[in-house]
Motif scaffolding. Structure first.
Motif, mmCIF file in Angstrom:
data_model
loop_
_atom_site.group_PDB
_atom_site.id
_atom_site.type_symbol
_atom_site.label_atom_id
_atom_site.label_comp_id
_atom_site.label_asym_id
_atom_site.label_seq_id
_atom_site.Cartn_x
_atom_site.Cartn_y
_atom_site.Cartn_z
ATOM 1 N N ARG A 78 -37.000 -20.769 11.436
ATOM 2 C CA ARG A 78 -37.525 -22.189 10.787
ATOM 3 C C ARG A 78 -38.029 -22.425 12.621
ATOM 4 O O ARG A 78 -39.756 -22.662 11.304
ATOM 5 N N GLU A 82 -42.978 -22.001 10.021
ATOM 6 C CA GLU A 82 -43.370 -23.543 9.914
ATOM 7 C C GLU A 82 -44.933 -23.155 10.451
ATOM 8 O O GLU A 82 -45.546 -24.175 10.349
ATOM 9 N N LEU A 102 -41.792 -26.121 4.286
ATOM 10 C CA LEU A 102 -40.676 -26.880 3.978
ATOM 11 C C LEU A 102 -40.057 -27.655 4.490
ATOM 12 O O LEU A 102 -40.063 -28.764 5.412
ATOM 13 N N SER A 109 -32.291 -26.607 1.560
ATOM 14 C CA SER A 109 -33.758 -26.604 2.181
ATOM 15 C C SER A 109 -34.478 -25.214 0.786
ATOM 16 O O SER A 109 -34.219 -24.411 0.257
ATOM 17 N N VAL A 111 -39.045 -24.599 -0.074
ATOM 18 C CA VAL A 111 -40.434 -24.458 -0.023
ATOM 19 C C VAL A 111 -40.734 -25.083 -0.990
ATOM 20 O O VAL A 111 -41.114 -24.464 -1.866
#
Length: 117
Positions: A78, A82, A102, A109, A111
């Motif tokens: 993650r 990011e 994100l 989750s 994009v």
């Protein structure tokens, strides 16, 4: 598009280009390159199958503490995605009038590509 971990981070996101919305902002080649890079990073940093199985199978016995091991890899994945998105937004996408982030929801989750004017 791919399987998700308990915090919602997916192992892979759909690289499909929506030409009706994105044409004029970003080319299909640039978009595909961005999504390929994101998916490659997630694949590289996502925990191995053994680590994931350990986390899930030992969860009842450990009261959830077994998820700490794969969570280290998930957090690395993650954070790296990011950081890449921040750098890409600053160096490339903002000049196109776009911003990519994100986002997380309840055990999922995605994009998000925002058109900024």
């Amino acid at each position: 598009m791919g399987k998700t971990f308990i915090n919602g981070l997916a192992q892979q996101y759909d690289p499909e280009y929506d030409s009706a919305r994105l044409k004029g902002y970003i080319t299909q080649a640039d978009y595909s390159h961005l999504m390929d890079k994101i998916n490659e990073m997630l694949f590289d940093y996502f925990p191995c199958l053994f680590c994931q199985c350990f986390g899930y199978m030992c969860c009842p016995i450990s009261g959830g503490l077994s998820f700490l091991c794969p969570m280290i890899c998930i957090n690395d994945a993650r954070n790296n995605v990011e950081k890449y998105l921040q750098k890409t937004n600053k160096n490339q996408l903002n000049s196109y009038g776009l911003n990519m982030n994100l986002r997380f929801g309840c055990s999922t989750s995605w994009v998000q590509l925002i058109i900024i004017q």
